[in-house]
Scaffold this active site. Structure first.
Site, PDB file in Angstrom:
ATOM      1  N   TYR A  19      34.469  37.591  44.935  1.00 24.56           N
ATOM      2  CA  TYR A  19      35.422  38.451  44.242  1.00 24.56           C
ATOM      3  C   TYR A  19      36.385  37.600  43.418  1.00 24.56           C
ATOM      4  O   TYR A  19      36.634  37.864  42.239  1.00 24.56           O
ATOM      5  CB  TYR A  19      36.201  39.302  45.251  1.00 24.56           C
ATOM      6  CG  TYR A  19      37.122  40.304  44.610  1.00 24.56           C
ATOM      7  CD1 TYR A  19      36.694  41.599  44.337  1.00 24.56           C
ATOM      8  CD2 TYR A  19      38.423  39.959  44.269  1.00 24.56           C
ATOM      9  CE1 TYR A  19      37.538  42.523  43.746  1.00 24.56           C
ATOM     10  CE2 TYR A  19      39.275  40.873  43.672  1.00 24.56           C
ATOM     11  CZ  TYR A  19      38.827  42.150  43.415  1.00 24.56           C
ATOM     12  OH  TYR A  19      39.664  43.055  42.818  1.00 24.56           O
ATOM     13  N   HIS A  23      36.771  37.273  39.179  1.00 22.67           N
ATOM     14  CA  HIS A  23      38.034  37.540  38.482  1.00 22.67           C
ATOM     15  C   HIS A  23      38.577  36.301  37.776  1.00 22.67           C
ATOM     16  O   HIS A  23      39.260  36.418  36.759  1.00 22.67           O
ATOM     17  CB  HIS A  23      39.058  38.149  39.441  1.00 22.67           C
ATOM     18  CG  HIS A  23      38.814  39.599  39.670  1.00 22.67           C
ATOM     19  ND1 HIS A  23      37.818  40.060  40.501  1.00 22.67           N
ATOM     20  CD2 HIS A  23      39.406  40.690  39.130  1.00 22.67           C
ATOM     21  CE1 HIS A  23      37.811  41.377  40.473  1.00 22.67           C
ATOM     22  NE2 HIS A  23      38.764  41.786  39.651  1.00 22.67           N
ATOM     23  N   TYR A  42      49.134  42.050  35.706  1.00 22.12           N
ATOM     24  CA  TYR A  42      48.163  42.583  36.665  1.00 22.12           C
ATOM     25  C   TYR A  42      47.874  41.507  37.709  1.00 22.12           C
ATOM     26  O   TYR A  42      47.463  40.405  37.372  1.00 22.12           O
ATOM     27  CB  TYR A  42      46.899  42.965  35.906  1.00 22.12           C
ATOM     28  CG  TYR A  42      45.892  43.817  36.647  1.00 22.12           C
ATOM     29  CD1 TYR A  42      46.040  44.163  37.976  1.00 22.12           C
ATOM     30  CD2 TYR A  42      44.764  44.273  35.986  1.00 22.12           C
ATOM     31  CE1 TYR A  42      45.106  44.949  38.618  1.00 22.12           C
ATOM     32  CE2 TYR A  42      43.818  45.061  36.619  1.00 22.12           C
ATOM     33  CZ  TYR A  42      43.992  45.395  37.940  1.00 22.12           C
ATOM     34  OH  TYR A  42      43.061  46.167  38.571  1.00 22.12           O
ATOM     35  N   TRP A  77      32.038  46.694  34.047  1.00 20.79           N
ATOM     36  CA  TRP A  77      32.721  45.890  35.071  1.00 20.79           C
ATOM     37  C   TRP A  77      32.565  46.524  36.442  1.00 20.79           C
ATOM     38  O   TRP A  77      32.283  45.855  37.421  1.00 20.79           O
ATOM     39  CB  TRP A  77      34.201  45.710  34.717  1.00 20.79           C
ATOM     40  CG  TRP A  77      34.919  44.854  35.710  1.00 20.79           C
ATOM     41  CD1 TRP A  77      35.731  45.270  36.729  1.00 20.79           C
ATOM     42  CD2 TRP A  77      34.862  43.427  35.815  1.00 20.79           C
ATOM     43  NE1 TRP A  77      36.187  44.198  37.451  1.00 20.79           N
ATOM     44  CE2 TRP A  77      35.677  43.050  36.907  1.00 20.79           C
ATOM     45  CE3 TRP A  77      34.211  42.433  35.097  1.00 20.79           C
ATOM     46  CZ2 TRP A  77      35.847  41.728  37.289  1.00 20.79           C
ATOM     47  CZ3 TRP A  77      34.385  41.111  35.477  1.00 20.79           C
ATOM     48  CH2 TRP A  77      35.201  40.772  36.560  1.00 20.79           C
ATOM     49  N   TRP A  78      32.733  47.830  36.511  1.00 24.02           N
ATOM     50  CA  TRP A  78      32.563  48.523  37.795  1.00 24.02           C
ATOM     51  C   TRP A  78      31.170  48.291  38.363  1.00 24.02           C
ATOM     52  O   TRP A  78      31.023  48.015  39.552  1.00 24.02           O
ATOM     53  CB  TRP A  78      32.795  50.013  37.634  1.00 24.02           C
ATOM     54  CG  TRP A  78      34.203  50.441  37.398  1.00 24.02           C
ATOM     55  CD1 TRP A  78      35.343  49.691  37.530  1.00 24.02           C
ATOM     56  CD2 TRP A  78      34.625  51.744  36.987  1.00 24.02           C
ATOM     57  NE1 TRP A  78      36.437  50.448  37.222  1.00 24.02           N
ATOM     58  CE2 TRP A  78      36.030  51.717  36.887  1.00 24.02           C
ATOM     59  CE3 TRP A  78      33.953  52.906  36.694  1.00 24.02           C
ATOM     60  CZ2 TRP A  78      36.768  52.827  36.515  1.00 24.02           C
ATOM     61  CZ3 TRP A  78      34.678  54.014  36.317  1.00 24.02           C
ATOM     62  CH2 TRP A  78      36.081  53.973  36.235  1.00 24.02           C
TER      63      TRP A  78
END
Length: 105
Positions: A19, A23, A42, A77-78
């Site tokens: 993960y 990112h 963010y 992206w999802w």
């Protein structure tokens, strides 16, 4: 004044490094989309014990931000992230908004 939004998601056990890696290599198109739809500052944090991810973002306009989910880059992206975290049927992350309790500027 910007709207501050906080939410939680859940990562599958054992995928913490993946993960983070994904990112750290966030696609340029995804970065641009986030800014284009009014998102800034963010951050995502991991609770190692529960595997919950806590996201924080500042938004210009929540209605505009909500439209970002309709973009092709967001849907890509999802799909890319769906194998390592809890998702809905459309591959969007299961995301639970958190209620603000305290803020000090």
């Amino acid at each position: 004044m910007k709207l501050r939004k906080c939410f939680k998601m859940k990562i599958y056990d054992g995928f913490e490094d993946e993960y983070k890696k994904r990112h750290e290599n966030l696609w340029e198109e995804m970065k641009n989309m986030i800014h284009e739809y009014g998102g800034s500052n963010y951050s995502i944090y991991l609770d190692k014990e529960t595997k919950y991810l806590y996201g924080f973002i500042e938004l210009e306009d929540e209605t505009l931000w909500n439209k970002s989910s309709e973009t092709e880059i967001c849907k890509r992206w999802w799909k890319y992230m769906a194998d390592i975290m809890e998702t809905n049927e459309d591959n969007s992350p299961v995301s639970i908004d958190l209620d603000p309790m305290f803020y000090l500027k």
